[in-house]
Design a protein around this motif. Structure first.
Motif, short mmCIF file in Angstrom:
data_model
loop_
_atom_site.label_atom_id
_atom_site.label_comp_id
_atom_site.label_asym_id
_atom_site.label_seq_id
_atom_site.Cartn_x
_atom_site.Cartn_y
_atom_site.Cartn_z
N SER A 192 0.83 -1.21 0.00
CA SER A 192 0.00 0.00 0.00
C SER A 192 0.86 1.26 0.00
CB SER A 192 -0.93 0.00 1.22
OG SER A 192 -1.78 -1.13 1.22
N VAL A 237 -13.77 11.52 1.63
CA VAL A 237 -13.19 10.18 1.72
C VAL A 237 -12.88 9.82 3.17
CG1 VAL A 237 -11.17 8.79 1.10
CG2 VAL A 237 -12.28 10.20 -0.63
N GLU A 241 -14.64 6.70 4.92
CA GLU A 241 -13.74 5.60 5.29
C GLU A 241 -13.75 5.34 6.79
OE1 GLU A 241 -12.00 3.54 3.34
OE2 GLU A 241 -12.96 4.49 1.62
N LYS A 271 -17.77 -1.45 8.41
CA LYS A 271 -17.51 -0.20 7.73
C LYS A 271 -18.50 0.01 6.58
CE LYS A 271 -13.35 1.03 6.92
NZ LYS A 271 -11.96 1.09 6.40
N ASN A 273 -17.67 1.41 3.75
CA ASN A 273 -16.90 0.94 2.61
C ASN A 273 -16.09 -0.28 3.05
OD1 ASN A 273 -15.61 0.71 0.14
ND2 ASN A 273 -14.09 2.27 0.62
N GLY A 276 -13.05 -1.42 0.66
CA GLY A 276 -11.87 -0.59 0.43
C GLY A 276 -11.75 -0.17 -1.03
N LEU A 409 -8.67 8.62 -3.45
CA LEU A 409 -9.19 7.58 -2.57
C LEU A 409 -8.06 6.70 -2.04
CD1 LEU A 409 -11.61 5.98 -1.38
CD2 LEU A 409 -11.68 4.71 -3.53
N SER A 413 -6.85 6.64 1.87
CA SER A 413 -7.04 5.36 2.56
C SER A 413 -5.72 4.81 3.08
CB SER A 413 -7.69 4.35 1.61
OG SER A 413 -8.94 4.82 1.15
N GLU A 417 -4.51 4.22 7.01
CA GLU A 417 -4.05 2.92 7.49
C GLU A 417 -2.62 2.98 8.00
OE1 GLU A 417 -5.67 0.10 7.92
OE2 GLU A 417 -7.53 1.09 7.30
#
Length: 436
Positions: A192, A237, A241, A271, A273, A276, A409, A413, A417
């Motif tokens: 990521s 977002v 999220e 969640k 979303n 993800g 996004l 995200s 994280e």
């Protein structure tokens, strides 16, 4: 967030992990600027500007995932995209193939085996996609707006072609290794973080290209509007999220020997979303396949022309519709294979818990499915809108290919994280509360 990073530098172990991660990122960025053998670097640079101003669809998105290395045909041209595709394919095959499902339930040993299969599939996809990239570069289809596109690969012999494919495949394997090193010895979430770095590295150039269009006043006006829209999207977002539906779970009191256990209350966080960014990435990968096949076609066939006109341009209505429907479909599909209501209901029942007002067992599973479906609908629509609306809105601005909702996004995200990952590692080193 800033206080978390300040605490990292005060902890020797975390400081070493952070510097190790930064070192891997530097090596990754260097690799994105190293051209592969057999490519005329001057011709590539001459064609990059024309290509980036004309590709605001699938090719622009894939180029953003590679940190701009795709169009420059460097060693890390494919970036981390083959590994992402391989991971998603293995997750989907886990539901279909019983052997993979049993490996998933075996714990760390089974997960290690699945990771090994993912690596093999990544290399196979890298060979396939690398061959497609070299073929499109040789035929000039990679830079359709450049008059000197045919001279990008001056030597079209078999030896040079195989060398180029091997170089791209080796670079992809190296990127995969970098991501695993960050996960094991760095701050975590290696894959990521590499995606985050790839996309973030292309944003300044894209914003500057937008600012340079038109007159000075118009350029600054458009630049300001895009900045404001981007800030609003980041806020949206973050809000979505972080949003979750907390399903309460109550545990009954039990006598174990002479001691009384249980009687606590907790919740299951669902969640909005739940999927993800996986549906967006998988929909992009799936749409890229027919475009790649059409580029292999040397003749001006009707089907190839139709694909080039309808499934490549990011602002085409048919592309927008198909992309949106694929995102919604894969949102439901991915949530269905990653969250099993029957398994969760069984675990709650075995632990002596229950959802207030719902009977244990099958009614609990049905209730969880009902709540999950109601959450997935707004989550999937949110993903579709956030991925497409900015893309269509910025389609008229050349150089704004990276200013898509998908990029924002993923950046937001991954940032959230990563901060959570750092905070969790800080908490592991903070024992002051226990000592007091």
């Amino acid at each position: 967030m800033f206080s978390a990073f300040a605490k990292v530098f005060k902890t020797p172990d975390l400081r070493k992990k952070l510097f190790f991660t930064l070192g891997i990122i530097v090596l990754y960025r260097i690799g994105t600027h190293v051209p592969i053998p057999g490519v005329d670097y001057r011709s590539v640079q001459a064609c990059v500007d024309a290509a980036t101003s004309g590709n605001n669809g699938l090719l622009g998105l894939v180029n953003a995932f590679s940190g701009g290395a795709l169009l420059q045909i460097t060693v890390f041209a494919l970036g981390i995209l083959p590994y992402i595709t391989a991971s998603i394919i293995l997750q989907l095959l886990t539901v279909v193939i019983p052997r993979l499902e049993s490996l998933k339930k075996e714990g760390a040993a089974g997960q290690g085996k699945i990771t090994q299969y993912t690596r093999y599939l990544t290399v196979a996809l890298a060979v396939l996609q690398g061959t497609g990239l070299v073929t499109t570069a040789r035929t000039g289809a990679l830079f359709p707006n450049c008059p000197t596109a045919a001279s990008v690969v001056p030597d079209t012999s078999i030896f040079v072609t195989v060398t180029m494919v091997l170089s791209i495949t080796t670079g992809t394997a190296c990127v995969m290794w970098f991501g695993e090193l960050i996960t094991e010895r760095g701050i975590g979430n290696g894959m990521s973080i590499l995606i985050f770095i790839s996309i973030a590295s292309t944003l300044p150039a894209a914003l500057w290209a937008v600012k340079q269009q038109g007159t000075i006043a118009d350029g600054w006006l458009v630049f300001g509007i895009i900045i404001l829209v981007g800030i609003a999207m980041v806020g949206l977002v973050v809000f979505v999220e972080q949003a979750q539906r907390r399903v309460p779970v109550q545990y009954a009191k039990r006598m174990v020997g002479r001691k009384l256990y249980g009687g606590t209350a907790t919740y299951i966080p669902l969640k909005v979303n739940q999927a993800g960014v996986v549906p967006v990435i998988f929909a992009s990968s799936l749409l890229y396949i027919p475009a790649l096949i059409a580029q292999f076609s040397h003749s001006k066939a009707g089907w190839a022309t139709w694909i080039q006109n309808n499934l490549v341009k990011g602002d085409h209505p048919f592309y927008v519709l198909i992309y949106f429907l694929l995102i919604v479909f894969f949102s439901f599909f991915y949530v269905s294979i990653t969250f099993n209501p029957e398994e969760v209901a069984g675990n709650i029942r075995q632990a002596g818990g229950f959802i207030p007002g719902i009977r244990a067992g099958s009614p609990t599973a049905q209730y969880l499915s009902y709540v999950l479906n109601r959450l997935t609908w707004p989550g999937s629509l949110y993903l579709g809108l956030i991925a497409l609306v900015p893309t269509v809105a910025f389609a008229s601005f050349g150089g704004a290919n990276q200013l898509t909702g998908t990029s924002i996004l993923i950046i937001v995200s991954v940032g959230l994280e990563t901060v959570k990952q750092i905070n969790s590692q800080i908490e592991q080193h903070n024992y002051e509360g226990f000592l007091r």
